[in-house]
Scaffold this active site. Structure first.
Site, short mmCIF file in Angstrom:
data_model
loop_
_atom_site.label_atom_id
_atom_site.label_comp_id
_atom_site.label_asym_id
_atom_site.label_seq_id
_atom_site.Cartn_x
_atom_site.Cartn_y
_atom_site.Cartn_z
N ASP A 110 1.66 3.23 -35.48
CA ASP A 110 2.54 3.47 -36.60
C ASP A 110 3.77 2.57 -36.62
OD1 ASP A 110 4.63 5.37 -37.88
OD2 ASP A 110 5.01 5.55 -35.75
N ASP B 129 5.46 1.82 -31.09
CA ASP B 129 4.78 2.51 -29.99
C ASP B 129 3.28 2.53 -30.24
OD1 ASP B 129 4.58 4.34 -32.02
OD2 ASP B 129 6.12 5.68 -31.22
N TYR C 81 7.39 13.14 -36.23
CA TYR C 81 7.13 13.17 -37.67
C TYR C 81 6.98 14.60 -38.18
CZ TYR C 81 6.65 8.12 -37.83
OH TYR C 81 6.91 6.78 -37.79
N GLU D 30 13.28 -1.51 -34.97
CA GLU D 30 11.88 -1.08 -35.01
C GLU D 30 11.37 -1.19 -36.44
OE1 GLU D 30 11.07 2.85 -33.48
OE2 GLU D 30 8.97 2.33 -33.11
#
Ligand SMILES: *[C@@H]1O[C@H](CO)[C@@H](O)[C@H](O)[C@H]1NC(C)=O
Ligand SMILES: *[C@@H]1O[C@H](CO)[C@@H](O)[C@H](O)[C@H]1NC(C)=O
Ligand SMILES: *[C@@H]1O[C@H](CO)[C@@H](O)[C@H](O)[C@H]1NC(C)=O
Length: 516
Positions: free
Chosen positions: A85, A88, A237, A483
């Site tokens: 995603d 990671d 999430y 990120e």
């Protein structure tokens, strides 16, 4: 090593100087123009660097290799494939599905433009990499696997996906452990993708639609938030806005894919109880879909509907336009904050996701208003489609380098872009160059902690971006800014495609001047 760093730091200053000179000699409403065609190509390339599973021979991002080839094995299900995603190595089904919905929407609206840029096949492949995985993950009508790996154990390590030694346990939702949000978003993704594949691959399109219908029914019948069923996802999430927005969103995409009244009826009847016509929110994201629902519903208004349907759609329109006016800073009360450099600013962590989703909705809606000869009536102004799109363009231009840091937040684009993206695979020497195993803490000590630039460039990744004062610290540990996530880039594809159409005929030898 020090000299090298210093040299790199000089580059942005030079670019800033150039920009300042250009801005100084230009009237305020003019701006730089970029090679949007190239930016579009790069944005689609990004999805290859996020691939999990067995990579195909024509894989273009060559610093990646096969990974996670036994995903699902522990649970007796084949979950090889799909996307990591962000930085990671977890496969989170909820944001992955939103990524595929947004990519599909971009192809539905701007497929022609993507094709003239020579990128149609890449776009479709990026979608299919996701939908092939969803087909595997939907193992029973009422069973969907929605996560492989987990944030806690994954974040404990800093490893290339090719070396992963962390848990690859898979998690599912089913009748006893419902997840209407993730089932709804996956249904939306598959319904939207079924439209993309309709002509090119009708059998696949039908298959996707079949899954989408089942998943919607599952989500609607067995109601619940998936983070109540799968607690381990909560820290990463969680479905904060609940599942009602996803059920409306799924029904709407199913209506677009099938033209069946029953789905439209669902959206209209549940508009009030599900918050579709009561929530006026200023963000559109992997979690909160209301603005997307409202925008799509508004655009259905002009169609062949019965009078009572048109009235209900009118209520959706009023919320959609409230949202868009807030983004354009034209409401009397609530507007979206902007940085001094003009960037929409919602929150500190990964703000760019909201910039890209908002720009996409503004672009779509301005096209819709243009094609129906309408304007957007806000409290403080009446805006033409051109004015609305000009603002979306300003956000894309900010992303590509028209900003106080003179930094392209789309990695690998332009001269100055983040060098230390918070990304496990990119920050460690490529598996192709070093097949030796790099362990969990070894990755932290030898690669994460290094001050040097990443050895691999995650081309096309859209990072979290600057803070509310347009400041950006290019450090690997600064995950809030450095990120990148798949759904950031997915939402900007359509905007870049339209910009490519409008500006690709121009030369970029010197920065181009474009009047709005
Ligand atoms: C668009 O709307 C304007 C103002 O309402 C009108 O003058 C014009 O004729 C319309 N154009 C088309 C193509 O319908
Ligand atoms: C917005 O504010 C302006 C100026 O105060 C006022 O004239 C206008 O009526 C307001 N509009 C709405 C819809 O409240
Ligand atoms: C933009 O970039 C593409 C791909 O690198 C290149 O083919 C094209 O010539 C560039 N366009 C302009 C107008 O410079």
């Amino acid at each position: 090593m020090k000299a090298k760093i210093r040299k790199q730091k000089q580059q942005p200053c030079m670019v800033v100087l150039k920009l300042c000179i250009i801005f100084a000699i230009l009237p305020l409403n003019q701006s730089l123009s970029f090679n949007y065609t190239q930016a579009l190509s790069k944005s689609l390339l990004y999805f290859e660097s996020q691939r999990s599973g067995r990579l195909p021979h024509h894989q273009r991002v060559t610093w990646r290799h096969h990974s996670a080839l036994t995903d699902g094995l522990e649970q007796g299900v084949d979950l090889v494939g799909g996307y990591y995603d962000a930085g990671d190595n977890v496969k989170f089904g909820f944001p992955m599905a939103f990524t595929i919905t947004m990519l599909s929407w971009a192809v539905i609206e701007y497929g022609g433009d993507i094709a003239t840029a020579g990128e149609y096949d890449h776009a479709v492949e990026a979608i299919k990499w996701g939908t092939d995985y969803f087909i595997k993950a939907h193992t029973q009508p009422n069973e969907l696997w929605v996560e492989v790996g987990d944030g806690d154990t994954d974040h404990y390590c800093w490893q290339r996906p090719e070396d992963m030694t962390t848990s690859r346990r898979a998690y599912k939702v089913d009748e006893q452990n419902p997840g209407s949000d993730v089932a709804g978003e996956t249904a939306a993704a598959m319904a939207a993708a079924s439209i993309v594949f309709r002509k090119q691959n009708p059998r696949y399109s039908k298959l996707l639609l079949h899954h989408a219908k089942q998943l919607f029914e599952f989500g609607d019948k067995f109601r619940g938030k998936y983070d109540n069923s799968i607690e381990i996802v909560r820290g990463y999430y969680p479905s904060v806005s609940g599942f009602m927005d996803e059920l409306l969103w799924a029904a709407l995409w199913l209506y677009k894919a099938t033209d069946m009244e029953v789905y439209l009826k669902y959206v209209l009847e549940n508009g009030h109880p599900f918050g579709g016509i009561t929530w006026a929110i200023t963000e559109f994201s992997w979690d909160v879909k209301y603005a997307g629902v409202q925008v799509i519903a508004s655009m259905l208004r002009e169609e062949k509907h019965k009078k009572e349907n048109r009235l209900a759609l009118e209520q959706y329109r009023s919320k959609a336009e409230y949202y868009l006016c807030a983004c354009l800073n034209k409401n009397n009360d609530t507007n979206v904050h902007r940085t001094p450099g003009g960037l929409l600013y919602i929150r500190q962590w990964n703000n760019m996701q909201y910039v890209s989703t908002t720009s996409f909705l503004l672009t779509i809606y301005s096209d819709y208003l243009h094609s129906t000869n309408q304007t957007l009536k806000c409290d403080r102004a009446i805006l033409t489609p051109q004015e609305i799109f000009a603002f979306a363009k300003s956000q894309a231009d900010y992303i590509l380098g028209s900003n106080p840091m003179a930094m392209s937040y789309l990695v690998g684009h332009g001269l100055n872009f983040p060098q230390r993206v918070h990304h496990r695979g990119a920050s460690i020497e490529s598996y192709k160059e070093n097949k030796g195993f790099i362990g969990c803490t070894e990755g932290f000590d030898n690669w994460f902690a290094r001050p040097d630039p990443n050895p691999n460039v995650v081309v096309g990744a859209l990072v979290g971006g600057p803070d509310e004062n347009d400041q950006f610290r290019d450090q690997r540990s600064n995950f809030q800014q450095t990120e990148a996530c798949t759904y950031n880039t997915a939402a900007v594809v359509g905007v870049l495609a339209k910009l490519h159409r409008l500006y690709s005929h121009q030369s970029h030898d010197s920065p181009l001047i474009v009047s709005n």
